[in-house]
Design a protein around this motif. Structure first.
Motif, PDB file in Angstrom:
ATOM      1  N   LEU A 166      59.699  -5.634-108.668  1.00 21.28           N
ATOM      2  CA  LEU A 166      61.110  -5.499-108.332  1.00 21.28           C
ATOM      3  C   LEU A 166      62.037  -6.391-109.164  1.00 21.28           C
ATOM      4  CD1 LEU A 166      60.955  -5.267-104.441  1.00 21.28           C
ATOM      5  CD2 LEU A 166      61.614  -3.453-106.037  1.00 21.28           C
ATOM      6  N   GLU A 167      61.620  -7.588-109.476  1.00 16.02           N
ATOM      7  CA  GLU A 167      62.555  -8.536-110.087  1.00 16.02           C
ATOM      8  C   GLU A 167      63.085  -8.092-111.454  1.00 16.02           C
ATOM      9  OE1 GLU A 167      61.070 -12.540-109.815  1.00 16.02           O
ATOM     10  OE2 GLU A 167      61.905 -12.737-107.794  1.00 16.02           O
ATOM     11  N   PRO A 168      62.274  -7.483-112.341  1.00 10.54           N
ATOM     12  CA  PRO A 168      62.864  -6.996-113.593  1.00 10.54           C
ATOM     13  C   PRO A 168      63.956  -5.946-113.360  1.00 10.54           C
ATOM     14  CG  PRO A 168      60.480  -7.116-113.767  1.00 10.54           C
ATOM     15  CD  PRO A 168      60.809  -7.348-112.334  1.00 10.54           C
ATOM     16  N   MET A 169      63.777  -5.124-112.336  1.00 12.51           N
ATOM     17  CA  MET A 169      64.799  -4.131-112.000  1.00 12.51           C
ATOM     18  C   MET A 169      66.057  -4.819-111.466  1.00 12.51           C
ATOM     19  SD  MET A 169      64.591  -1.106-109.118  1.00 12.51           S
ATOM     20  CE  MET A 169      63.828   0.162-110.121  1.00 12.51           C
ATOM     21  N   LEU A 170      65.876  -5.821-110.602  1.00 11.50           N
ATOM     22  CA  LEU A 170      67.015  -6.503-109.999  1.00 11.50           C
ATOM     23  C   LEU A 170      67.803  -7.333-111.018  1.00 11.50           C
ATOM     24  CD1 LEU A 170      65.236  -7.546-106.692  1.00 11.50           C
ATOM     25  CD2 LEU A 170      67.230  -6.036-106.862  1.00 11.50           C
ATOM     26  N   ARG A 171      67.137  -7.765-112.084  1.00 15.51           N
ATOM     27  CA  ARG A 171      67.847  -8.522-113.119  1.00 15.51           C
ATOM     28  C   ARG A 171      68.875  -7.670-113.860  1.00 15.51           C
ATOM     29  NH1 ARG A 171      62.446 -10.378-114.592  1.00 15.51           N
ATOM     30  NH2 ARG A 171      62.019 -12.308-113.447  1.00 15.51           N
ATOM     31  N   ARG A 172      68.799  -6.364-113.685  1.00 12.85           N
ATOM     32  CA  ARG A 172      69.770  -5.470-114.313  1.00 12.85           C
ATOM     33  C   ARG A 172      71.095  -5.439-113.553  1.00 12.85           C
ATOM     34  NH1 ARG A 172      67.262  -1.327-117.672  1.00 12.85           N
ATOM     35  NH2 ARG A 172      65.031  -1.757-117.873  1.00 12.85           N
ATOM     36  N   GLN A 173      71.222  -6.248-112.517  1.00 10.26           N
ATOM     37  CA  GLN A 173      72.465  -6.303-111.731  1.00 10.26           C
ATOM     38  C   GLN A 173      72.820  -4.924-111.178  1.00 10.26           C
ATOM     39  OE1 GLN A 173      74.452  -9.327-111.075  1.00 10.26           O
ATOM     40  NE2 GLN A 173      72.363  -9.932-111.557  1.00 10.26           N
ATOM     41  N   LEU A 174      71.901  -4.377-110.380  1.00 10.68           N
ATOM     42  CA  LEU A 174      72.100  -3.070-109.786  1.00 10.68           C
ATOM     43  C   LEU A 174      73.272  -3.071-108.814  1.00 10.68           C
ATOM     44  CD1 LEU A 174      68.364  -2.351-108.844  1.00 10.68           C
ATOM     45  CD2 LEU A 174      69.598  -1.448-110.833  1.00 10.68           C
ATOM     46  N   SER A 175      73.833  -1.882-108.592  1.00  5.76           N
ATOM     47  CA  SER A 175      74.836  -1.739-107.539  1.00  5.76           C
ATOM     48  C   SER A 175      74.193  -1.866-106.171  1.00  5.76           C
ATOM     49  CB  SER A 175      75.531  -0.382-107.653  1.00  5.76           C
ATOM     50  OG  SER A 175      76.241  -0.282-108.855  1.00  5.76           O
ATOM     51  N   GLY A 176      72.924  -1.517-106.073  1.00  8.89           N
ATOM     52  CA  GLY A 176      72.187  -1.617-104.822  1.00  8.89           C
ATOM     53  C   GLY A 176      70.763  -1.163-105.040  1.00  8.89           C
ATOM     54  N   LEU A 177      69.911  -1.419-104.053  1.00  8.45           N
ATOM     55  CA  LEU A 177      68.494  -1.061-104.164  1.00  8.45           C
ATOM     56  C   LEU A 177      68.031  -0.359-102.896  1.00  8.45           C
ATOM     57  CD1 LEU A 177      65.728  -1.259-105.639  1.00  8.45           C
ATOM     58  CD2 LEU A 177      65.368  -3.422-104.418  1.00  8.45           C
ATOM     59  N   ALA A 211      68.854 -10.206-102.244  1.00 11.56           N
ATOM     60  CA  ALA A 211      69.543  -9.418-101.223  1.00 11.56           C
ATOM     61  C   ALA A 211      70.894 -10.011-100.851  1.00 11.56           C
ATOM     62  CB  ALA A 211      68.666  -9.294 -99.975  1.00 11.56           C
ATOM     63  N   SER A 212      71.086 -11.314-101.107  1.00  8.95           N
ATOM     64  CA  SER A 212      72.356 -11.950-100.764  1.00  8.95           C
ATOM     65  C   SER A 212      73.485 -11.487-101.684  1.00  8.95           C
ATOM     66  CB  SER A 212      72.220 -13.468-100.832  1.00  8.95           C
ATOM     67  OG  SER A 212      72.001 -13.894-102.173  1.00  8.95           O
ATOM     68  N   ARG A 213      73.145 -10.945-102.848  1.00  6.61           N
ATOM     69  CA  ARG A 213      74.194 -10.503-103.765  1.00  6.61           C
ATOM     70  C   ARG A 213      74.076  -9.041-104.185  1.00  6.61           C
ATOM     71  NH1 ARG A 213      70.984 -14.244-106.660  1.00  6.61           N
ATOM     72  NH2 ARG A 213      69.895 -13.424-108.488  1.00  6.61           N
ATOM     73  N   THR A 214      73.004  -8.381-103.770  1.00 11.32           N
ATOM     74  CA  THR A 214      72.813  -6.960-104.063  1.00 11.32           C
ATOM     75  C   THR A 214      72.515  -6.240-102.760  1.00 11.32           C
ATOM     76  OG1 THR A 214      71.885  -7.447-106.249  1.00 11.32           O
ATOM     77  CG2 THR A 214      71.443  -5.268-105.342  1.00 11.32           C
ATOM     78  N   PRO A 215      73.263  -5.181-102.417  1.00  6.82           N
ATOM     79  CA  PRO A 215      72.962  -4.455-101.179  1.00  6.82           C
ATOM     80  C   PRO A 215      71.548  -3.859-101.210  1.00  6.82           C
ATOM     81  CG  PRO A 215      75.129  -3.840-102.021  1.00  6.82           C
ATOM     82  CD  PRO A 215      74.461  -4.651-103.094  1.00  6.82           C
TER      83      PRO A 215
END
Length: 333
Positions: free
Chosen positions: A108-119, A135-139
């Motif tokens: 998950l972390e490589p995906m989250l480093r892309r600054q997603l709008s949400g997951l 989760a505190s900064r990405t929905p």
């Protein structure tokens, strides 16, 4: 430069229809497509996805992480997220987590480093606390399986009552030796379905036999071993006491066990429909789920979170399931 709303107003359609035309959705009527495209050309329309990115501070991309994108259930969730995202001028990024809970964060972390709008996440691990900082900064919106140790939106289905009704259905056909075939109890879906199975037996006055619970049946070889196990049970006097019916806790286990059931008239109810289940002989009775609604609702919740970050939402929604009777539960005891 024209906006999507201005294009929609000039064409006499909704902004969603303009988005569908731009994304080449085949369901738009030809005459509507022609009218919208003509106005797009006339007003030199370019979708303002960059503005969306700057306002939100992240690209307009929704991530989707499920155990296995090849699994029909999770594939439909991903497709529903993609359709909903597209209707809002957003794209999706999809990955498979596999079945090793130790690798969940690593994937998950490589995906989250892309600054997603949400997951949108269907977890494979029991504890999602290591994802709290993200989760505190990405929905985050969980689907099928609620999060462990983390407060986040979740859309699940009624695993307990689905399993309860499936087991009661077999009891209603006269069965008292009903086997539970499942994968892993670390998954909350499997644990809840086992709880529903046990509750149905208890309500029916049937004493639970632990030998009738076979887990780890998620491959054809392991499913065949599980089936052989529940069919070889003997009572305390040494007399044969095999399972007379099966409840399979998910579609993966069902598809894994079907080859071993060939030629055996053993009644079966499966949690979760799967391709060709209705065409098999006998056709398979199933607890029907709704992966399309799970994916759509999850994507809509992420969009709502982006648009209204301070609004309170229901954090967990449980969708109903229903029993669809076919032929496979009608065998004789």
């Amino acid at each position: 430069m024209a906006t999507m709303r201005q294009i929609a107003a000039a064409a006499g359609v909704s902004a969603k229809t303009v988005s569908r035309v731009f994304n080449d959705d085949p369901h738009v009527l030809p005459e509507t497509r022609e009218r919208v495209e003509a106005i797009m050309r006339e007003l030199d329309y370019v979708p303002n996805t960059l503005a969306t990115s700057f306002r939100s501070g992240r690209p307009s991309v929704i991530g989707v992480a499920v155990p296995d994108i090849v699994d029909p259930f999770f594939a439909e969730i991903a497709r529903a997220v993609e359709r909903t995202a597209r209707d809002h001028d957003m794209s999706t990024l999809v990955t498979s987590l596999g079945d090793d809970p130790e690798r969940e964060r690593e994937v998950l972390e490589p995906m989250l480093r892309r600054q997603l709008s949400g997951l949108v996440l269907a977890p494979v691990g029991e504890d999602q606390r290591p994802l709290a900082a993200w989760a505190s900064r990405t929905p985050f919106v969980f689907v099928d399986r609620a999060p462990g140790g983390l407060t986040a939106d979740a859309f699940t289905q009624d695993d307990f009552h689905g399993a309860f009704e499936a087991t009661k259905h077999l009891v209603g056909h006269g069965h008292r030796r009903i086997a539970f075939i499942g994968d892993h109890l670390r998954l909350p879906t499997t644990a809840e379905r086992l709880r529903g199975y046990r509750a149905a037996l208890a309500e029916s006055g049937i004493e639970e036999d632990h030998d009738l619970i076979a887990l780890g049946a998620d491959t054809p070889s392991r499913a065949a071993a599980a089936l052989a196990e529940v069919l070889s049970i003997r009572d305390d006097a040494g007399a044969p006491a095999p399972a007379t019916a099966l409840f399979s806790s998910n579609a993966v286990c069902t598809m894994a066990i079907l080859p071993a059931l060939a030629g055996r008239p053993l009644p079966l109810v499966a949690f979760g429909d799967f391709p060709l289940a209705d065409l098999m002989r006998p056709s398979v009775t199933v607890v029907v789920q709704d992966p399309e609604s799970l994916g759509r609702l999850a994507a809509e919740r992420i969009i709502e979170r982006i648009q209204h970050p301070d609004r309170r939402f229901e954090t967990r929604t449980v969708l109903p399931v229903r029993l669809l009777e076919r032929d496979s539960c009608r065998g004789s005891v």
